[in-house]
Design an enzyme around this catalytic site. Structure first.
Site, PDB file in Angstrom:
ATOM      1  N   GLY A 118       0.756  -1.201   0.035  1.00 49.96           N
ATOM      2  CA  GLY A 118      -0.250  -0.071  -0.051  1.00 49.96           C
ATOM      3  C   GLY A 118       0.763   1.203   0.020  1.00 49.96           C
ATOM      4  N   GLU A 126       0.429  -1.321  -4.751  1.00 43.55           N
ATOM      5  CA  GLU A 126      -0.239  -0.407  -4.562  1.00 43.55           C
ATOM      6  C   GLU A 126      -1.663  -0.818  -5.437  1.00 43.55           C
ATOM      7  OE1 GLU A 126      -3.266   2.128  -3.998  1.00 43.55           O
ATOM      8  OE2 GLU A 126      -1.019   2.310  -2.597  1.00 43.55           O
ATOM      9  N   ASN A 147      -2.800  -6.445  -5.619  1.00 44.56           N
ATOM     10  CA  ASN A 147      -3.551  -6.650  -4.307  1.00 44.56           C
ATOM     11  C   ASN A 147      -2.844  -7.570  -3.483  1.00 44.56           C
ATOM     12  OD1 ASN A 147      -5.132  -7.187  -2.227  1.00 44.56           O
ATOM     13  ND2 ASN A 147      -6.985  -7.549  -3.537  1.00 44.56           N
ATOM     14  N   ASP A 167      -5.467   1.454   5.701  1.00 46.32           N
ATOM     15  CA  ASP A 167      -6.716   1.726   5.830  1.00 46.32           C
ATOM     16  C   ASP A 167      -7.234   1.238   7.086  1.00 46.32           C
ATOM     17  OD1 ASP A 167      -9.515   2.202   5.783  1.00 46.32           O
ATOM     18  OD2 ASP A 167      -9.723   1.599   3.706  1.00 46.32           O
TER      19      ASP A 167
END
Length: 254
Positions: free
Chosen positions: A64, A87, A129, A152
């Site tokens: 990420g 990402e 992912n 997140d």
């Protein structure tokens, strides 16, 4: 010289305003991404042309990676260490790719000769992912550092399964991280910090390691970059918020 450099960079370096996208993406959605069947199927020379023919593979992974702040900060510090950002957001990953390409050009023009490789040749990015396909990119025990910076928080309880640090994913992180390697986590959300610390501490292949110990081992520049190099980290500083760091060492299995 400084004025010329600023002019070159302003002309070549990408501008984030042209790469607008939502702050987060659903990791469980089908993003129609293509993945390598295994790490051995990847031609890393495409990502690191200056290291072509060396058989080298990434040792640092930023999961990420956002706009690539950590990668760009660490690349000159560890010029012989290959680093990969992962990402999931298409516009953001494209920005990082364009940023790296531009930095390679501007750094070569201003700082290096034609006979020596330019800086930032050791850093690259993939749109991927990591929650689904991390072992497709990294062989067993191939990484020495794994970064999860300001992930997140997924505040709602029903969304906690989407947190990047979760019991179902820790075995994969232990698989790709070599014994002695470090997991670096940081967040401005205390609840998420407690969540990550609890789950990593409970996993038998990870052992907490404090910041002072890491600095004594020469990892101070990495810690500093973890605190200050990312867009989210800078935003927290501007807003006067707190940052919660937690690091863990991959345990050697007897």
């Amino acid at each position: 010289m400084a004025k010329r450099k600023r002019t070159v960079e302003s002309t070549i370096l990408p501008q984030k305003k042209h790469y607008r996208q939502r702050a987060h993406a659903n990791p469980f959605s089908d993003h129609a991404l293509q993945y390598p069947s295994s790490p051995h199927a990847i031609d890393w020379s495409v990502h690191y042309p200056a290291f072509a023919g060396t058989g080298r593979a990434p040792e640092f992974a930023d999961v990420g990676c956002g706009f690539g702040g950590l990668l760009i900060s660490l690349a000159p510090m560890f010029p012989d260490t290959l680093m990969l950002g992962m990402e999931i957001r298409v516009q953001v990953s494209q920005y990082v790719q364009d940023r790296i390409a531009a930095l390679r050009v501007t750094s070569q023009t201003e700082e290096t000769s034609a006979s020596s490789p330019s800086p930032f040749q050791n850093v690259s990015v993939v749109r991927a992912n990591a929650m689904k396909f991390l072992p497709n990119y990294f062989a067993k025990h191939s990484l020495s550092a794994l970064f999860f910076l300001f992930p997140d928080p997924h505040f709602k309880s029903r969304k906690h399964k989407a947190r990047i640090i979760s019991p179902t994913l820790l075995a994969e992180y232990a698989y790709v991280l070599r014994p002695g390697g470090i997991v670096y986590t940081i967040t401005d959300v205390k609840d998420l910090h407690d969540w990550m610390t609890t789950h990593l501490s409970a996993f038998p292949l990870f052992q907490p390691v404090d910041e002072e110990t890491l600095r004594s081992e020469g990892k101070g520049p990495i810690i500093d970059a973890v605190y200050t190099s990312t867009e989210e980290g800078k935003k927290v500083e501007r807003n006067g918020g707190d940052k919660w760091l937690a690091c863990f060492r991959r345990v050697e299995v007897p």
